[in-house]
Design a protein around this motif. Structure first.
Motif, PDB file in Angstrom:
ATOM      1  N   ASP A  84       1.035  -0.966  -0.073  1.00 10.04           N
ATOM      2  CA  ASP A  84      -0.275   0.378   0.229  1.00 10.04           C
ATOM      3  C   ASP A  84       0.628   1.340   0.179  1.00 10.04           C
ATOM      4  OD1 ASP A  84      -2.992  -1.476   0.551  1.00 10.04           O
ATOM      5  OD2 ASP A  84      -1.923  -2.013   2.404  1.00 10.04           O
ATOM      6  N   TYR A  85       2.239   1.049   0.876  1.00  5.67           N
ATOM      7  CA  TYR A  85       2.853   2.112   0.972  1.00  5.67           C
ATOM      8  C   TYR A  85       4.470   1.656   0.640  1.00  5.67           C
ATOM      9  CZ  TYR A  85      -1.571   3.850   3.583  1.00  5.67           C
ATOM     10  OH  TYR A  85      -2.185   4.262   4.213  1.00  5.67           O
ATOM     11  N   LEU A 108      -0.821   9.956   5.974  1.00  7.57           N
ATOM     12  CA  LEU A 108      -0.845   9.342   4.548  1.00  7.57           C
ATOM     13  C   LEU A 108      -2.401   8.999   4.655  1.00  7.57           C
ATOM     14  CD1 LEU A 108       2.060   7.791   3.158  1.00  7.57           C
ATOM     15  CD2 LEU A 108       1.894   9.772   3.238  1.00  7.57           C
ATOM     16  N   ASP A 109      -2.902   9.880   3.960  1.00  3.32           N
ATOM     17  CA  ASP A 109      -4.421   9.588   3.981  1.00  3.32           C
ATOM     18  C   ASP A 109      -5.031   9.773   2.116  1.00  3.32           C
ATOM     19  OD1 ASP A 109      -4.633  12.661   3.854  1.00  3.32           O
ATOM     20  OD2 ASP A 109      -4.890  12.855   5.522  1.00  3.32           O
ATOM     21  N   GLU A 110      -6.388  10.298   2.374  1.00  2.51           N
ATOM     22  CA  GLU A 110      -6.717  10.660   0.995  1.00  2.51           C
ATOM     23  C   GLU A 110      -6.056  11.514   0.615  1.00  2.51           C
ATOM     24  OE1 GLU A 110     -11.021  10.875   1.327  1.00  2.51           O
ATOM     25  OE2 GLU A 110     -11.568   8.688   1.158  1.00  2.51           O
ATOM     26  N   VAL A 113      -0.076  12.553  -0.096  1.00  4.90           N
ATOM     27  CA  VAL A 113      -0.025  11.216  -0.339  1.00  4.90           C
ATOM     28  C   VAL A 113       1.244  11.126  -0.550  1.00  4.90           C
ATOM     29  CG1 VAL A 113      -2.311  11.395  -1.706  1.00  4.90           C
ATOM     30  CG2 VAL A 113       0.246  12.883  -2.616  1.00  4.90           C
ATOM     31  N   TYR A 165       5.555   7.116   0.071  1.00  6.85           N
ATOM     32  CA  TYR A 165       4.693   7.587  -1.010  1.00  6.85           C
ATOM     33  C   TYR A 165       3.302   6.481  -1.181  1.00  6.85           C
ATOM     34  CZ  TYR A 165       8.100  10.462  -3.309  1.00  6.85           C
ATOM     35  OH  TYR A 165       9.768  10.519  -3.724  1.00  6.85           O
ATOM     36  N   LYS A 166       2.164   6.942  -1.567  1.00  3.62           N
ATOM     37  CA  LYS A 166       0.765   5.986  -1.315  1.00  3.62           C
ATOM     38  C   LYS A 166       1.408   5.499  -2.385  1.00  3.62           C
ATOM     39  CE  LYS A 166      -2.866   6.640  -0.557  1.00  3.62           C
ATOM     40  NZ  LYS A 166      -4.924   7.357   0.032  1.00  3.62           N
ATOM     41  N   ARG A 167       0.980   4.450  -2.596  1.00  3.96           N
ATOM     42  CA  ARG A 167       1.112   3.155  -4.046  1.00  3.96           C
ATOM     43  C   ARG A 167       0.315   3.976  -5.116  1.00  3.96           C
ATOM     44  NH1 ARG A 167       0.385  -1.277  -5.656  1.00  3.96           N
ATOM     45  NH2 ARG A 167       1.302  -2.602  -7.583  1.00  3.96           N
ATOM     46  N   ASP A 168      -0.690   3.696  -4.365  1.00  7.67           N
ATOM     47  CA  ASP A 168      -1.763   3.909  -5.411  1.00  7.67           C
ATOM     48  C   ASP A 168      -1.896   4.943  -6.456  1.00  7.67           C
ATOM     49  OD1 ASP A 168      -2.962   5.355  -3.058  1.00  7.67           O
ATOM     50  OD2 ASP A 168      -4.450   4.381  -4.156  1.00  7.67           O
ATOM     51  N   THR A 169      -1.361   5.982  -5.684  1.00  7.23           N
ATOM     52  CA  THR A 169      -1.382   8.039  -5.246  1.00  7.23           C
ATOM     53  C   THR A 169      -0.472   7.455  -6.866  1.00  7.23           C
ATOM     54  OG1 THR A 169      -2.837   8.588  -3.901  1.00  7.23           O
ATOM     55  CG2 THR A 169      -1.958  10.111  -5.300  1.00  7.23           C
TER      56      THR A 169
END
Length: 307
Positions: A84-85, A108-110, A113, A165-169
């Motif tokens: 996830d991260y 880290l949240d919405e 990022v 880092y947030k991986r999806d973003t």
């Protein structure tokens, strides 16, 4: 919730062993640690694997010099991960305690990022120590595009010496721009704030990170800086770094003067001259023969292929 760590390496030393050892004792343990090692003439692959395969969760990938790039190599590391991260380190950054991953994750949240940590230099290297103190204060903060006028280029300041880092973003924003000689972290931070997201600086996520720079290394590093700014002119016209550099220089000289440290003031002025010369040539690299660029740059693999 999983965190993977990605560490590009090239002729690492004992600090990498300290880093890997510390990661095993974090309050939030990494799922996997990927070492992306650039092979050099002095690198024995078997010795490297034996030395740095410190646990089952460490995975090692070797690459040739011509394959290395600050941006694309890190992108490849993220592709290896399903976490996830993503937490990036450099091989010479050693966490100061066992709470670093935990402290970065809390932000880290919405909206936030990216979160990066605080670097502290060795006190016996006064110039380096003061430089880190200027860039990495003792107070945490969160920044976004609304802070652009107040912070200037600092609003996109971020360092992959220690950054999560947030991986999806990360992939939503297309990762790091491939084939970058330098500043892949700042260029991504620019995309982050332009997309409406925020970046956190966590002063309690501390790494000990110092260099004893010689003049040649400083010149080459700032040549790379100049190349990066030339190739990203639109961004660096919007966020000029000259004012911040001047503030940093005044701060360092002021602090050294308080201690009557004339030896380090002279050393700092020499280093600053190397920075200016390297940066100026880098900004005009397109006017130079490629053979000259290869001699001037630190990241020589950048000029091994056509730009």
């Amino acid at each position: 919730m999983k965190v993977d760590v990605i560490i590009p390496t090239c002729n690492p030393g004992e600090k990498l062993q300290l880093l890997l050892g510390n990661l095993e004792h974090q309050t939030v343990k990494p799922n996997k640690v990927f070492l992306l090692n650039t092979i050099t003439d002095t690198c024995n692959v078997d010795v490297f694997n034996t030395t740095y395969k410190t646990s089952e969760n460490v995975e090692i990938r070797h690459l040739e010099k011509k394959e290395f790039d600050h941006a694309s190599t890190r992108n490849e590391g993220v592709r290896l991960s399903e976490a996830d991260y993503i937490l990036f380190f450099t091989q010479d950054a050693v966490p100061a305690d066992n709470h670093l991953i935990e402290n970065l994750l809390q932000h880290l949240d919405e909206n936030v990022v990216v979160a990066f940590g605080r670097q502290i230099g060795e006190e016996d290297n006064r110039i380096e120590y003061l430089s880190r103190s200027f860039n990495y204060p003792a107070t945490s903060y969160i920044k976004s595009e609304k802070d652009k006028k107040r912070m200037g280029i600092k609003v996109i300041f971020c360092s992959n010496v220690c950054a999560m880092y947030k991986r999806d973003t990360f992939w939503e924003l297309d990762g790091f721009n491939d084939h970058n000689i330098f500043n892949e972290d700042m260029l991504f931070a620019y995309k982050v704030i332009k997309a409406g997201y925020s970046i956190a600086y966590e002063a309690n996520a501390i790494v000990n990170h110092s260099h004893d720079y010689n003049c040649k290394w400083i010149f080459q590093r700032f040549f790379d800086q100049g190349v990066s700014q030339k190739e990203n002119e639109k961004l660096f016209k919007e966020f000029s770094s000259l004012g911040e550099g001047s503030k940093q220089a005044k701060y360092i000289i002021s602090e050294l003067w308080k201690k009557h440290d004339t030896k380090n003031i002279a050393r700092f002025l020499l280093q600053s001259t190397m920075k200016i010369c390297g940066y100026f040539l880098g900004k005009h690299f397109n006017l130079l023969p490629k053979c000259v660029c290869k001699k001037c740059c630190l990241n020589k693999s950048y000029f091994l292929s056509d730009n």
